[in-house]
Design an enzyme around this catalytic site. Structure first.
Site, PDB file in Angstrom:
ATOM      1  N   ASP A  38       0.820  -1.213   0.000  1.00  0.00           N
ATOM      2  CA  ASP A  38       0.000   0.000   0.000  1.00  0.00           C
ATOM      3  C   ASP A  38       0.857   1.268   0.000  1.00  0.00           C
ATOM      4  O   ASP A  38       2.012   1.261   0.452  1.00  0.00           O
ATOM      5  CB  ASP A  38      -0.912  -0.015   1.237  1.00  0.00           C
ATOM      6  CG  ASP A  38      -2.049   0.983   1.100  1.00  0.00           C
ATOM      7  OD1 ASP A  38      -2.388   1.350  -0.031  1.00  0.00           O
ATOM      8  OD2 ASP A  38      -2.594   1.405   2.134  1.00  0.00           O
TER       9      ASP A  38
ATOM     10  N   HIS B  89       2.081   3.326  -8.845  1.00  0.00           N
ATOM     11  CA  HIS B  89       1.973   1.884  -9.148  1.00  0.00           C
ATOM     12  C   HIS B  89       3.136   1.437 -10.031  1.00  0.00           C
ATOM     13  O   HIS B  89       3.691   0.356  -9.855  1.00  0.00           O
ATOM     14  CB  HIS B  89       0.652   1.575  -9.853  1.00  0.00           C
ATOM     15  CG  HIS B  89      -0.557   1.827  -9.007  1.00  0.00           C
ATOM     16  ND1 HIS B  89      -0.642   1.408  -7.695  1.00  0.00           N
ATOM     17  CD2 HIS B  89      -1.728   2.448  -9.259  1.00  0.00           C
ATOM     18  CE1 HIS B  89      -1.811   1.763  -7.199  1.00  0.00           C
ATOM     19  NE2 HIS B  89      -2.489   2.404  -8.116  1.00  0.00           N
TER      20      HIS B  89
ATOM     21  N   LEU C   9      10.529 -21.165  -3.533  1.00  0.00           N
ATOM     22  CA  LEU C   9       9.537 -20.208  -3.022  1.00  0.00           C
ATOM     23  C   LEU C   9       8.215 -20.280  -3.791  1.00  0.00           C
ATOM     24  O   LEU C   9       8.200 -20.302  -5.018  1.00  0.00           O
ATOM     25  CB  LEU C   9      10.120 -18.793  -3.160  1.00  0.00           C
ATOM     26  CG  LEU C   9       9.201 -17.642  -2.777  1.00  0.00           C
ATOM     27  CD1 LEU C   9       9.018 -17.561  -1.268  1.00  0.00           C
ATOM     28  CD2 LEU C   9       9.748 -16.313  -3.308  1.00  0.00           C
TER      29      LEU C   9
HETATM   30  C1  FPP Z   1      -2.288   0.097  -3.066  1.00  0.00           C
HETATM   31  O1  FPP Z   1      -1.810   1.404  -3.232  1.00  0.00           O
HETATM   32  C2  FPP Z   1      -1.764  -0.750  -4.081  1.00  0.00           C
HETATM   33  C3  FPP Z   1      -2.500  -1.349  -5.030  1.00  0.00           C
HETATM   34  C4  FPP Z   1      -3.962  -1.175  -5.140  1.00  0.00           C
HETATM   35  C5  FPP Z   1      -1.889  -2.190  -6.035  1.00  0.00           C
HETATM   36  C6  FPP Z   1      -0.528  -2.747  -5.716  1.00  0.00           C
HETATM   37  C7  FPP Z   1       0.169  -2.812  -6.973  1.00  0.00           C
HETATM   38  C8  FPP Z   1       1.481  -2.674  -7.164  1.00  0.00           C
HETATM   39  C9  FPP Z   1       2.482  -2.638  -6.112  1.00  0.00           C
HETATM   40  C10 FPP Z   1       1.982  -2.563  -8.542  1.00  0.00           C
HETATM   41  C11 FPP Z   1       1.551  -3.708  -9.391  1.00  0.00           C
HETATM   42  C12 FPP Z   1       2.613  -4.666  -9.491  1.00  0.00           C
HETATM   43  C13 FPP Z   1       2.484  -5.838 -10.051  1.00  0.00           C
HETATM   44  C14 FPP Z   1       3.707  -6.566 -10.334  1.00  0.00           C
HETATM   45  C15 FPP Z   1       1.186  -6.436 -10.381  1.00  0.00           C
HETATM   46  P1  FPP Z   1      -2.864   2.576  -3.225  1.00  0.00           P
HETATM   47  O2  FPP Z   1      -3.106   2.987  -4.628  1.00  0.00           O
HETATM   48  O3  FPP Z   1      -4.090   2.183  -2.484  1.00  0.00           O
HETATM   49  O4  FPP Z   1      -2.079   3.690  -2.470  1.00  0.00           O
HETATM   50  P2  FPP Z   1      -2.708   4.812  -1.558  1.00  0.00           P
HETATM   51  O5  FPP Z   1      -3.203   4.113  -0.316  1.00  0.00           O
HETATM   52  O6  FPP Z   1      -1.546   5.692  -1.291  1.00  0.00           O
HETATM   53  O7  FPP Z   1      -3.800   5.472  -2.323  1.00  0.00           O
END
Ligand code: FPP
Length: 251
Positions: free
Chosen positions: A14, A31, A125
């Site tokens: 997150d 992202h 893994l």
């Molecule tokens: C939360 O951050 C994260 C996600 C919803 C997606 C996680 C995805 C990645 C780390 C990148 C994708 C990688 C691959 C390899 C599939 P948020 O957008 O909720 O952040 P915020 O809480 O700051 O709004």
């Protein structure tokens, strides 16, 4: 001091959106940057000798995000799989996706299926991306499938566990969430019943191998009691059995 073996680690990646916004970029930039550090963390989990690493890449609730953000996340998954395929196979990693991938583009589904098949017999893994995943959804599906296949039979914890999406992953030992919020957000609800929780302020794009290792080492030293009392207290209470008996009778 006892050292716990943390076999299954789950991570809620997150903080991407906020990371980008504080740098005056669009949320999706976070992202993109976040996807670039995933392989470092996978590598570190492998070096730590972790058995399973499960990463929350897209939740059932994430469908309500703007279409452009959703499509960037789809693209990042595809890119990651293409880029990391060789490394996954070379490092004996078993790759899987858990969740509803039906709305992903056909090509991405093919890439996932290929890597899942080609890494199926790997013994290292177990790397799982939770994509289109929700913990409640998983439990409801498992229960419905059980009822269909076993009409009239009573369900037990063991049976329900065996009907989950990837029962072989087992219970989560350590659940890490980056980004500063302290909640589980519908991730691996059943499997995390006795997970050790660790919340870090670090936003996912800034999460480094070193911090991951520190968290692993720190949590390894935590005493896990699984509803029991500590082993030293257990010894003491055995020694004090007579005193305890007196307390109980006079209570
Ligand atoms: C939360 O951050 C994260 C996600 C919803 C997606 C996680 C995805 C990645 C780390 C990148 C994708 C990688 C691959 C390899 C599939 P948020 O957008 O909720 O952040 P915020 O809480 O700051 O709004």
């Amino acid at each position: 001091m006892a050292v716990n073996k943390l076999e299954h680690i789950a991570i809620i990646m997150d903080g991407n959106g906020r990371w980008a916004q504080t740098r005056s970029h669009a949320r999706v930039w976070g992202h993109i940057r976040g996807s670039k550090i995933v392989s470092n963390i996978v590598e570190e989990a492998d070096d730590l000798g972790v058995r399973a690493l499960t990463l929350y890449a897209f939740s059932t609730e994430n469908w309500s995000r703007p279409v452009t953000e959703v499509s960037v996340l789809f693209k990042l998954l595809k890119k990651f799989l293409i880029k990391e395929r060789k490394r996954v196979l070379k490092n004996n990693i078993q790759f899987k996706v858990m969740g509803d991938t039906s709305k992903l583009p056909e090509k991405t589904k093919e890439i996932i299926a290929d890597l899942e098949n080609d890494s199926a017999n790997n013994t290292g893994l177990k790397l799982t991306f939770a994509f289109g995943y929700g913990g409640r959804d998983e439990i409801v599906h498992a229960t419905n499938r059980f009822i269909k296949e076993n009409p009239g039979k009573e369900i037990t914890e063991e049976l329900l566990q065996s009907y989950l999406l990837l029962p072989e992953l087992g219970d989560v030992d350590l659940l890490i969430r980056t980004g500063g919020d302290q909640r589980i957000s519908n991730f691996l609800l059943w499997q995390s019943a006795y997970a050790e929780l660790y919340f870090t302020e670090t936003q996912w794009p800034d999460f480094k191998k070193e911090e991951f290792r520190k968290i692993y080492e720190f949590v390894s030293l935590r005493e896990r009691r699984f509803g029991n009392i500590s082993s030293s207290d257990l010894q003491n209470s055995k020694k004090k059995a007579i005193e305890n008996k007196e307390i109980i009778t006079n209570f």
